[in-house]
Design a protein around this motif. Structure first.
Motif, PDB file in Angstrom:
ATOM      1  N   THR A 133      31.583  25.369   0.169  1.00 56.12           N
ATOM      2  CA  THR A 133      30.221  25.879   0.129  1.00 56.12           C
ATOM      3  C   THR A 133      29.266  24.798  -0.326  1.00 56.12           C
ATOM      4  O   THR A 133      28.079  25.033  -0.472  1.00 56.12           O
ATOM      5  CB  THR A 133      30.103  27.097  -0.818  1.00 56.12           C
ATOM      6  OG1 THR A 133      31.270  27.179  -1.604  1.00 56.12           O
ATOM      7  CG2 THR A 133      29.929  28.365  -0.034  1.00 56.12           C
ATOM      8  N   ALA A 135      26.621  22.551  -0.513  1.00 54.53           N
ATOM      9  CA  ALA A 135      25.406  22.582   0.292  1.00 54.53           C
ATOM     10  C   ALA A 135      25.187  21.392   1.222  1.00 54.53           C
ATOM     11  O   ALA A 135      24.873  21.564   2.406  1.00 54.53           O
ATOM     12  CB  ALA A 135      24.196  22.735  -0.618  1.00 54.53           C
ATOM     13  N   GLU A 136      25.393  20.218   0.734  1.00 59.05           N
ATOM     14  CA  GLU A 136      25.078  19.072   1.574  1.00 59.05           C
ATOM     15  C   GLU A 136      25.964  18.921   2.805  1.00 59.05           C
ATOM     16  O   GLU A 136      25.502  18.852   3.932  1.00 59.05           O
ATOM     17  CB  GLU A 136      25.137  17.776   0.763  1.00 59.05           C
ATOM     18  CG  GLU A 136      24.524  16.631   1.549  1.00 59.05           C
ATOM     19  CD  GLU A 136      24.783  15.301   0.881  1.00 59.05           C
ATOM     20  OE1 GLU A 136      24.767  14.288   1.586  1.00 59.05           O
ATOM     21  OE2 GLU A 136      25.015  15.292  -0.351  1.00 59.05           O
ATOM     22  N   SER A 137      27.270  18.899   2.572  1.00 54.99           N
ATOM     23  CA  SER A 137      28.143  18.721   3.732  1.00 54.99           C
ATOM     24  C   SER A 137      28.019  19.923   4.659  1.00 54.99           C
ATOM     25  O   SER A 137      28.233  19.832   5.859  1.00 54.99           O
ATOM     26  CB  SER A 137      29.592  18.518   3.288  1.00 54.99           C
ATOM     27  OG  SER A 137      30.115  19.695   2.736  1.00 54.99           O
ATOM     28  N   LEU A 138      27.681  21.058   4.069  1.00 52.88           N
ATOM     29  CA  LEU A 138      27.520  22.249   4.894  1.00 52.88           C
ATOM     30  C   LEU A 138      26.354  22.019   5.853  1.00 52.88           C
ATOM     31  O   LEU A 138      26.435  22.311   7.053  1.00 52.88           O
ATOM     32  CB  LEU A 138      27.214  23.456   3.995  1.00 52.88           C
ATOM     33  CG  LEU A 138      27.497  24.817   4.601  1.00 52.88           C
ATOM     34  CD1 LEU A 138      28.978  24.920   4.939  1.00 52.88           C
ATOM     35  CD2 LEU A 138      27.126  25.917   3.624  1.00 52.88           C
ATOM     36  N   ALA A 139      25.303  21.456   5.336  1.00 54.11           N
ATOM     37  CA  ALA A 139      24.128  21.195   6.155  1.00 54.11           C
ATOM     38  C   ALA A 139      24.440  20.190   7.254  1.00 54.11           C
ATOM     39  O   ALA A 139      24.056  20.356   8.409  1.00 54.11           O
ATOM     40  CB  ALA A 139      23.002  20.664   5.268  1.00 54.11           C
ATOM     41  N   ARG A 140      25.175  19.156   6.888  1.00 54.24           N
ATOM     42  CA  ARG A 140      25.498  18.140   7.886  1.00 54.24           C
ATOM     43  C   ARG A 140      26.391  18.730   8.960  1.00 54.24           C
ATOM     44  O   ARG A 140      26.252  18.429  10.137  1.00 54.24           O
ATOM     45  CB  ARG A 140      26.189  16.966   7.215  1.00 54.24           C
ATOM     46  CG  ARG A 140      25.352  16.424   6.031  1.00 54.24           C
ATOM     47  CD  ARG A 140      25.719  15.002   5.725  1.00 54.24           C
ATOM     48  NE  ARG A 140      25.787  14.236   6.941  1.00 54.24           N
ATOM     49  CZ  ARG A 140      26.678  13.294   7.185  1.00 54.24           C
ATOM     50  NH1 ARG A 140      27.561  13.000   6.268  1.00 54.24           N
ATOM     51  NH2 ARG A 140      26.688  12.648   8.325  1.00 54.24           N
ATOM     52  N   THR A 141      27.338  19.574   8.525  1.00 50.50           N
ATOM     53  CA  THR A 141      28.211  20.200   9.506  1.00 50.50           C
ATOM     54  C   THR A 141      27.381  21.098  10.420  1.00 50.50           C
ATOM     55  O   THR A 141      27.531  21.079  11.639  1.00 50.50           O
ATOM     56  CB  THR A 141      29.283  21.060   8.808  1.00 50.50           C
ATOM     57  OG1 THR A 141      30.042  20.244   7.931  1.00 50.50           O
ATOM     58  CG2 THR A 141      30.212  21.681   9.836  1.00 50.50           C
ATOM     59  N   ALA A 142      26.503  21.867   9.803  1.00 47.61           N
ATOM     60  CA  ALA A 142      25.665  22.766  10.586  1.00 47.61           C
ATOM     61  C   ALA A 142      24.879  21.994  11.630  1.00 47.61           C
ATOM     62  O   ALA A 142      24.723  22.428  12.776  1.00 47.61           O
ATOM     63  CB  ALA A 142      24.714  23.512   9.659  1.00 47.61           C
ATOM     64  N   SER A 143      24.400  20.851  11.239  1.00 50.88           N
ATOM     65  CA  SER A 143      23.625  20.044  12.164  1.00 50.88           C
ATOM     66  C   SER A 143      24.468  19.611  13.358  1.00 50.88           C
ATOM     67  O   SER A 143      24.065  19.712  14.516  1.00 50.88           O
ATOM     68  CB  SER A 143      23.086  18.816  11.416  1.00 50.88           C
ATOM     69  OG  SER A 143      22.720  17.816  12.330  1.00 50.88           O
TER      70      SER A 143
END
Lengths: 337, 337
Positions: A133, A135-143
């Motif tokens: 969860t 936040a950062e890697s989640l955002a990169r993955t989402a991207s």
DNA sequence: CTGTTAGCGCTTTCAC
DNA sequence: GTGAAAGCGCTAACAG
């Protein structure tokens, strides 16, 4: 047959005395079907020359491939292997080639692999495994997931919600809650939970579901200890628990491998299972069905989940979420005297 | 960022105001390096447009890919998963993409997959798992292997000799013989062997090696029973043995999963291990290291074998054969009272 | 039904 | 250093 000799469609066509178009049509089933006689000639020529179509060229020409990707954290983990197996079976049936990447639990690798699949113009991909969860890697993955989807490829996620793609969810909460109820029904009362990293949704859901199940009977766990989501994690967690000396009579590990690791530690410490302590896991890993005492667990239709994930991924369409029911399996590790 | 929009190198080049050649050179490190200023412009353009090179086109243009294939019988079998894992790690280090195919123990599928890999112009492939000795399918496989090699791709086989490619051989015979000697040294005398299908070289070698090891002490097995090379195979085989009532005191299963299946059957029948019957396996599968009683077995450096196989496969050159030593691991399942 | 021909997206001489 | 252009092998209109 000596030294590399890239036989091309043109070679075949010339040898058969036809155009490349005709050769292409007979060799790779096309629209118009050439006259039987030509078919023979072309096939014969291809055979004699040992022609193999260049998939890269075909892909480029028709801008579409028959490659699908699978991303797992660790192919040696039987949980992932079982799901991946389902995906592969479904892919095989559809004549799709599978590109499998083990990310070794590294978010960067995962993102890089997804990008590679995009570069390969993969038709679809299936990502297996709970996301952290963070936040950062989640955002990169989402991207990257966004880019992937945007490229026109299909995508399905197993055990990971929150992304704009098809999602296969095992019903972790309900399964764990049902397990808790069954165990209470068996007579166990003082429960300890061996949780996973708090960043793993799967681990959290199972723990919370279990707690909810206990709450249904007005119970609360006597202890909660977190560890890695692995065999060693379970082994270490139970030892800490034992050292702390909480008086639990039954312990629930959020997955089977942790449970098995815990059982091993208990054996070393001379704690009898289930005599002195009951143990339960989650997943019902096939390879572990023969451990002794038989591990009480919650069965997930792993292979089916994989199959379905592939189907959804290649089908495309609006993001769907499908939940798969889990089923409690009582075995000897939680049998009451 | 909406709807599919295949950004090509040309798009990037135009946006940066350079030629595609220049764009190609900066984006995919080439021979001549463009002036810094241009590099900036191109990179910026690529970034803004969200450019992703088309691997298919690249492969076609330079006629070479960074894809390697792995063929296993069953990825859910921990033995194959462990080796495949090694191959994947090595591939990852070299930035190679892996195409993994589970053949589900079907020779035709295996051949078809190899052909697909050839069509994909894979750089190399690793085939894992003992081949059947069935003459016909062996010949057909050999033929496809020949074509594969002939296409210029590299190939390495694990646990399968007799093909004109690099070969990784676990020392099954020596390992099994050593195990036999150790068991005899422990005091066991009346051995039964749970063999695999006679068409599997691996199964045969382990059985023969074990027999040779016994012979070193002037012993002969009291029984040999064959079954599938799987958990169920071991389970069924031991039951037949029990029904026949041969008076063995220790049984050697030619692999760990068979041994575990056998232990399960013994438990059901109320036969104590190792009290009434000792049990030993082969492979030292990680997932099974926590079974109880701990399984005596022969450890193979599975992951390393996989790594090495990939290295040999991509390296090419003259066919080599490398043998990996096996190491006896004594555990509780063969402990003498 | 069959052949011509223009690409697919990128790399790579070969000139400038 | 940089660009023009010729392919890589195959498919898919578009003509005959």
């Amino acid at each position: 047959m000596n030294l590399r000799a890239p036989v091309t469609l043109l070679d075949v066509a010339q040898r058969a005395g036809v155009s490349v178009a005709t050769a292409s049509r007979v060799l790779n089933g096309g629209d118009r079907v050439p006259r039987p006689e030509l078919q023979e000639r072309v096939k014969a020529a291809a055979e004699e020359l040992g022609y193999t179509p260049n998939a890269q060229a075909q892909a480029l020409a028709k801008s579409s491939t028959n490659v699908v990707g699978i991303l797992v954290h660790d192919i040696e983990d039987p949980y992932f292997a079982a799901i991946a197996n389902g995906v592969m079976r479904a892919a095989d049936e559809r004549n799709l080639l599978v590109m499998l990447a083990s990310t070794f639990r590294d978010a960067e690798r995962e993102i890089a692999y997804l990008a590679s699949l995009r570069a390969q113009r993969a038709r679809a991909a299936v990502m297996i495994g709970s996301r952290r969860t963070d936040a950062e890697s989640l955002a990169r993955t989402a991207s990257e997931v966004g880019s992937f989807l945007n490229s026109g490829a299909g995508l399905a996620l197993v055990s990971q919600s929150g992304m704009p793609a098809h999602t296969i969810e095992p019903d972790n909460r309900a399964g764990a809650a049902a397990l808790a109820r069954e165990l209470v029904g068996l007579g166990w009362r003082r429960f300890a939970v061996l949780g996973g990293p708090d960043t793993l949704a799967t681990a959290r859901d199972r723990r919370d579901g279990f707690l909810a199940g206990l709450a249904d009977s007005g119970l609360e766990p006597v202890a909660i200890e977190s560890g890695d989501f692995t065999r060693d994690g379970g082994h270490a967690a139970i030892e800490r628990l034992l050292d702390r000396g909480v008086g639990a009579d039954c312990v629930f590990a959020v997955n089977d491998v942790m449970a098995v690791g815990a059982m091993s530690a208990l054996r070393q410490r001379g704690v009898d299972v289930p005599g002195q302590l009951g143990v339960a896991g989650f997943d019902d890993i096939a390879t572990l069905r023969d451990v002794w005492p038989g591990l009480t667990t919650v069965r997930l239709p792993l292979e089916q989940m994989g199959r379905r994930a592939l189907e959804l991924a290649i089908h495309g369409g609006e993001p769907t979420t499908e939940t798969f029911r889990a089923e409690v399996v009582l075995r000897e590790s939680t049998a009451r005297a």
